[in-house]
Enzyme design. Structure first.
Site, mmCIF file in Angstrom:
data_model
loop_
_atom_site.group_PDB
_atom_site.id
_atom_site.type_symbol
_atom_site.label_atom_id
_atom_site.label_comp_id
_atom_site.label_asym_id
_atom_site.label_seq_id
_atom_site.Cartn_x
_atom_site.Cartn_y
_atom_site.Cartn_z
ATOM 1 N N THR A 145 0.918 -1.203 -0.005
ATOM 2 C CA THR A 145 -0.072 0.092 0.081
ATOM 3 C C THR A 145 0.840 1.160 0.059
ATOM 4 O O THR A 145 0.388 2.275 -0.480
ATOM 5 C CB THR A 145 -0.876 0.096 1.326
ATOM 6 O OG1 THR A 145 -0.008 -0.306 2.462
ATOM 7 C CG2 THR A 145 -2.121 -0.974 1.185
ATOM 8 N N GLY A 166 17.764 -10.558 2.475
ATOM 9 C CA GLY A 166 16.782 -11.024 1.667
ATOM 10 C C GLY A 166 15.819 -11.970 2.080
ATOM 11 O O GLY A 166 15.018 -12.572 1.609
ATOM 12 N N ASP A 195 9.557 1.242 4.652
ATOM 13 C CA ASP A 195 11.054 0.346 5.549
ATOM 14 C C ASP A 195 11.981 1.517 5.889
ATOM 15 O O ASP A 195 12.502 1.225 7.119
ATOM 16 C CB ASP A 195 11.624 -0.539 4.472
ATOM 17 C CG ASP A 195 10.721 -1.601 3.897
ATOM 18 O OD1 ASP A 195 9.610 -1.735 4.264
ATOM 19 O OD2 ASP A 195 11.121 -2.061 2.846
HETATM 20 C C1 GLA Z 1 8.941 -4.042 0.302
HETATM 21 C C2 GLA Z 1 9.194 -2.503 0.185
HETATM 22 C C3 GLA Z 1 8.228 -1.660 0.777
HETATM 23 C C4 GLA Z 1 6.878 -2.299 0.686
HETATM 24 C C5 GLA Z 1 6.754 -3.555 0.835
HETATM 25 C C6 GLA Z 1 5.379 -4.156 0.527
HETATM 26 O O1 GLA Z 1 9.447 -4.246 1.463
HETATM 27 O O2 GLA Z 1 10.367 -2.127 0.169
HETATM 28 O O3 GLA Z 1 8.320 -0.274 0.385
HETATM 29 O O4 GLA Z 1 6.328 -1.787 -0.636
HETATM 30 O O5 GLA Z 1 7.646 -4.534 0.147
HETATM 31 O O6 GLA Z 1 4.589 -3.627 1.560
#
Ligand code: GLA
Length: 387
Positions: A36, A122, A172
């Protein structure tokens, strides 16, 4: 912890013969609100007590010497390189961050760096974001600059988008910068306004690692992003005020989806329903209703599996095994998908039974042992040793 900091300081001294300052940034787990963030929507991550640490000391020139303890490898770059290119290598992350800072006009000092992380690489727990944020903070502070946390998160995201080539959202990097111990964060990825919600003591965050990362995970991620943009563009032409899927309700989607392909329709349905689930989950957590929170996690997993198609057999098995254990409020895949980890909200007294069941069931079907981490919600990036 203190021992590890001392070990890192010593290793830095052995490598570079100088005294280091040490910074660290956490990985994260996302409780709900998946895929999202790049649709301007809502997410609910927590920073976790797995970190990347960066030991650093300034140099008198404009070179970056970077050693990775995880890969036992060193790289050297010039901050004045006129044509820096990514080389599909761990060093792209710190290098991309340095470039993104300089491109925004922040003048960096050269530095010696030592990077060591315990966020599984990973594993979908944002090892990359924790490397970016820790190196960013370290280089910023060492250069005598002061940049606010939101801007640091944006710089790190752009390093990953524009240099590494992974079109991730802001979640993140943001949580790694701004997490709070004992709390989950409800983040509006459009305005970057957020609320911190305390996590109840009686529940533990248990993360189960499938130990797989499927090939094409990154290209599939970028493809999902594109499908969302297609859906949003289609709806924006029919509905005023729509800038992204964040602005679309389920009724709008049903009414105006006429000539959308089935695939794009399902991608949009996931995002629209997931945004609504985050809002409801925040209410449930605020009101202490962990059962409702768990139901929303289960619905999120199904939507990611069936509509967004980013789960895999290993993740589905983990979630299925978890949902049969007494005392599990909720379980779902966490992060981008195609492997990586599940997040499980487990009653404190039931952890052993939970771990036993997962290890046994997963080994039996998949033929390998999962790693399981019991985490606490941690605070965002910080300096842990001043020079
Ligand atoms: C990865 C991306 C995030 C987000 C998630 C899915 O972690 O780095 O920005 O989009 O996937 O929610």
């Amino acid at each position: 912890m203190l021992e590890r900091t001392a070990g890192l300081k010593q290793k830095f001294h052995d490598l570079y013969h100088s005294e280091a300052r040490i910074f660290r940034a956490p990985g994260r787990v996302n409780l709900i609100g998946e895929h999202t963030d790049y649709n301007d929507g809502f997410v609910m991550p927590a920073a976790i007590d797995l970190y990347t640490c960066v030991a650093i000391a300034p140099r008198d020139d404009r070179k970056l010497l970077i050693h990775s303890a995880n890969y036992s490898e060193s790289r050297e770059f010039s901050l004045d390189d006129p044509d820096p290119l990514p080389i599909n290598h761990w060093s792209d992350y710190p290098r991309g961050v340095a470039l993104a800072l300089e491109q925004r006009g922040y003048r960096l000092r050269g530095a010696d760096l030592l990077i060591k992380g315990d966020v599984p690489i990973g594993g979908g727990l944002s090892s990359s974001a924790s490397v970016e944020v820790a190196t960013c903070l370290a280089m910023v502070e060492t250069s005598g600059l002061s940049i606010d946390r939101t801007e640091i998160a944006r710089i790190c995201q752009s390093a990953e988008n524009d240099f590494v080539g992974m079109r991730c959202g802001i979640m993140d990097q943001f949580i790694s910068c701004c997490g709070r111990a004992g709390h989950a964060m409800v983040l509006d990825c459009r305005s970057l306004d957020y609320r911190l919600l305390p996590l109840p003591e009686e529940v533990k965050l248990i993360i189960c690692n499938t130990m797989v990362k499927h090939e094409l995970a990154d290209s599939q991620y970028n493809a999902r992003r594109q499908e969302c943009a297609t859906g949003a563009g289609h709806l924006a032409r029919r509905l005023s005020g729509v800038r992204s899927l964040r602005d679309v309700t389920m009724d709008d989607l049903k009414r105006y989806s006429g000539d959308l392909s089935d695939t794009v329709y399902r991608r949009c349905r996931h995002v629209v329903s997931e945004n609504a689930r985050v809002t409801r989950a925040a209410e449930a957590l605020g009101g202490g209703d962990l059962n409702e929170f768990g139901r929303l996690m289960a619905a999120s997993h199904l939507s990611l599996r069936d509509d967004y198609e980013v789960s895999c057999a290993e993740l589905d098995l983990m979630v299925e095994l978890a949902s049969k254990v007494e005392g599990v409020y909720g379980a779902r895949m966490t992060g981008g998908g195609f492997g990586g980890c599940t997040i499980n909200l487990v009653e404190a007294g039931r952890i052993e039974e939970f771990e036993r069941t997962i290890r046994q069931g997963y080994k039996e079907t998949m033929g390998r042992m999962p790693d399981i981490y019991t985490c606490v919600a941690a605070c965002g990036a910080e300096e842990i040793l001043s020079g």
